[in-house]
Design a protein around this motif. Structure first.
Motif, PDB file in Angstrom:
ATOM      1  N   GLU A  62       0.823  -1.214   0.000  1.00 31.22           N
ATOM      2  CA  GLU A  62       0.000   0.000   0.000  1.00 31.22           C
ATOM      3  C   GLU A  62       0.857   1.265   0.000  1.00 31.22           C
ATOM      4  O   GLU A  62       0.472   2.268  -0.596  1.00 31.22           O
ATOM      5  N   PHE A  66       0.432   4.131  -2.654  1.00 33.35           N
ATOM      6  CA  PHE A  66       0.256   5.540  -2.273  1.00 33.35           C
ATOM      7  C   PHE A  66       1.242   6.429  -3.040  1.00 33.35           C
ATOM      8  O   PHE A  66       0.863   7.473  -3.596  1.00 33.35           O
ATOM      9  N   ASN A  69       0.134   6.745  -6.585  1.00 37.02           N
ATOM     10  CA  ASN A  69      -1.027   7.651  -6.678  1.00 37.02           C
ATOM     11  C   ASN A  69      -0.580   9.099  -6.549  1.00 37.02           C
ATOM     12  O   ASN A  69      -1.003   9.963  -7.306  1.00 37.02           O
TER      13      ASN A  69
HETATM   14  C1  LIG Z   1      -4.715   4.740  -5.043  1.00 37.56           C
HETATM   15  O1  LIG Z   1      -5.678   5.298  -5.907  1.00 37.56           O
HETATM   16  C2  LIG Z   1      -6.800   4.447  -6.127  1.00 37.56           C
HETATM   17  C3  LIG Z   1      -7.643   5.084  -7.228  1.00 37.56           C
HETATM   18  O2  LIG Z   1      -7.999   6.386  -6.868  1.00 37.56           O
HETATM   19  C4  LIG Z   1      -7.548   4.260  -4.823  1.00 37.56           C
HETATM   20  O3  LIG Z   1      -8.653   3.406  -4.993  1.00 37.56           O
HETATM   21  C5  LIG Z   1      -6.594   3.657  -3.811  1.00 37.56           C
HETATM   22  O4  LIG Z   1      -7.238   3.583  -2.548  1.00 37.56           O
HETATM   23  C6  LIG Z   1      -5.343   4.468  -3.679  1.00 37.56           C
HETATM   24  N1  LIG Z   1      -4.409   3.757  -2.818  1.00 37.56           N
HETATM   25  C7  LIG Z   1      -3.599   4.352  -1.946  1.00 37.56           C
HETATM   26  C8  LIG Z   1      -2.798   3.450  -1.101  1.00 37.56           C
HETATM   27  O5  LIG Z   1      -3.493   5.557  -1.858  1.00 37.56           O
END
Ligand SMILES: *[C@@H]1O[C@H](CO)[C@@H](O)[C@H](O)[C@H]1NC(C)=O
Ligand SMILES: *[C@@H]1O[C@H](CO)[C@@H](O)[C@H](O)[C@H]1NC(C)=O
Ligand SMILES: *[C@@H]1O[C@H](CO)[C@@H](O)[C@H](O)[C@H]1NC(C)=O
Ligand SMILES: *[C@@H]1O[C@H](CO)[C@@H](O)[C@H](O)[C@H]1NC(C)=O
Ligand SMILES: *[C@@H]1O[C@H](CO)[C@@H](O)[C@H](O)[C@H]1NC(C)=O
Ligand SMILES: *[C@@H]1O[C@H](CO)[C@@H](O)[C@H](O)[C@H]1NC(C)=O
Ligand SMILES: *[C@@H]1O[C@H](CO)[C@@H](O)[C@H](O)[C@H]1NC(C)=O
Length: 384
Positions: A62, A66, A69
């Protein structure tokens, strides 16, 4: 770490009494060359922090997601995941070390703020019997030093790594420490310094820069090391850091989700060390002393003010091969990225930028450290 090494030495030389040092070498060092003491400073602070609406990533998979993202181009991470600002207040303890030259208080006090991945030992690293110590260099030029573990790091108070330990609150901590040092209300430091200057490294330089923008009267001069205001290389640098969950390591097992750390020695090397200009023993020692960063620090770095109201003398010292602020080549543009910072200081104070040849982001850990330290002391000698 050091105690274990000493124990090994004592055991290994048990039948050669004459080889056993008369005193703990560390104490020797402290007694003969300088006068240092450790302090715990209580501060009450508050700041306007950003509010993040997601849960800190749990586990290494994760954490990587993150980072992906957050660094996605046009991914709108902040818009999607934040909800304005809120005032955060608290009482915290800051772990610090105060040093005076052997003959008493120096001509000015330097307040040193370390960067990300390190703690206050960046300024006074025990490797090679403190050969690389910035503090010793400053003391030898008749400056006193106050260096501290930033809020959330090392022996200072920890906190929620997402919504609490953010740059704004850390700037407030630096403000409180500076004010208390100026009015002699830090227990254990009686000297009233007429001149107080600030030195930062990397993220510590960003905090020093932002702090002196908000409170220009609280500093007489600043030296920003590993500093540049160009954010072009932030993404590649963050990816190169190869961060994982700090609590996936035994020594940080008790840390909350949201404290992040390099996955291995090489990912510290990528961002902080320039090819062939350092001692591998120093890299290894630096790696052994690394400290986790908070996700709140990672996310709020782009809230740095683009202009500064600070009117005192400014020095910027950055390594030629700095990967974090220059992408690995500070001479690729004219003016260089460190020199470009000059235009941010709208009051047009005395400004000097120095590029340390063949040196990476962790300036204090390269063979060029005497050049770096000399430039800073010369600047303060001249300006304050
Ligand atoms: C990364 O982005 C996705 C799509 O927006 C989201 O569903 C997910 O929770 C995010 N994960 C983290 C670890 O930020
Ligand atoms: C201060 O604390 C640091 C970190 O715990 C320790 O390594 C150092 O020996 C202490 N210094 C003094 C002067 O007590
Ligand atoms: C980010 O926002 C812009 C403008 O609103 C939009 O065009 C774009 O599709 C968004 N990107 C993502 C990954 O959601
Ligand atoms: C929140 O704080 C950040 C950083 O200080 C600032 O850039 C932003 O404008 C603030 N947002 C709001 C909604 O006040
Ligand atoms: C160091 O600075 C102090 C305070 O200004 C001064 O009294 C002292 O003489 C200086 N020491 C040296 C060795 O220059
Ligand atoms: C200590 O620093 C000096 C430069 O000031 C350097 O010449 C010497 O090799 C260093 N010694 C060690 C063991 O790092
Ligand atoms: C010194 O500064 C601290 C921090 O701002 C403040 O709480 C305290 O009242 C001040 N003390 C004096 C004597 O001015």
């Amino acid at each position: 770490m050091y105690k274990l090494a000493l124990l090994g030495l004592l055991v290994g030389t048990a039948c050669q009494a004459s080889m056993i040092p008369a005193a703990h070498p560390r104490d020797d060092h402290f007694n003969t060359k300088r006068n240092c003491r450790n302090l715990t400073v209580d501060i009450d602070i508050s700041a306007v922090n950003q509010v993040w609406t997601f849960k800190p990533p749990h586990g290494n998979i994760e954490v990587t997601e993150f980072i992906l993202n957050y660094t996605e181009p046009d991914g709108n991470f902040t818009e999607k995941n934040s909800n304005g600002n809120t005032t955060k207040s608290g009482s915290y303890q800051i772990a610090a070390t105060y040093c005076e030259p052997p003959d008493g208080p120096g001509k000015a006090l330097q307040i040193l703020t370390h960067g990300i991945s390190f703690s206050r030992s960046y300024w006074d690293h025990p490797v090679h019997n403190y050969n690389y110590s910035y503090v010793n260099a400053a003391l030898s030029r008749n400056y006193s030093t106050f260096f501290y573990d930033r809020l959330g790091v090392g022996e200072s108070s920890k906190g929620d790594p997402l919504n609490e330990i953010q740059p704004a609150l850390e700037i407030s901590a630096l403000q409180a420490l500076t004010t208390m040092l100026r009015n002699t209300s830090v227990p254990g430091i009686k000297t009233k310094y007429e001149t107080i200057v600030h030195v930062g490294h990397s993220f510590g330089s960003l905090l020093t820069y932002a702090f002196t923008n908000s409170f220009p009267a609280l500093s007489d001069a600043i030296a920003l090391t590993g500093f540049g205001l160009d954010a072009d290389f932030a993404t590649q640098s963050l990816l190169g850091d190869s961060l994982i969950a700090a609590n996936s390591f035994k020594k940080w097992k008790s840390f909350h989700d949201g404290y992040l750390i390099h996955n291995a020695l090489n990912s510290l090397q990528v961002g902080f060390f320039s090819p062939e200009n350092f001692d591998v023993e120093v890299l290894k020692a630096a790696y052994r002393s690394i400290a986790p960063r908070t996700i709140g620090e990672v996310l709020s770095q782009d809230t740095v003010p683009l202009q500064s109201q600070f009117g005192g003398p400014v020095l910027v010292v950055t390594g030629e091969r700095d990967a974090v602020v220059c992408g690995g080549n500070c001479l690729a543009t004219t003016p260089s990225i460190p020199k470009m910072s000059k235009s941010a200081f709208v009051k047009k104070p005395p400004f000097k930028a120095f590029i340390v040849p063949a040196t990476g982001h962790a300036l204090n850990f390269h063979y060029t450290f005497p050049t770096t330290y000399g430039v800073i002391s010369d600047f303060f000698d001249k300006m304050v």
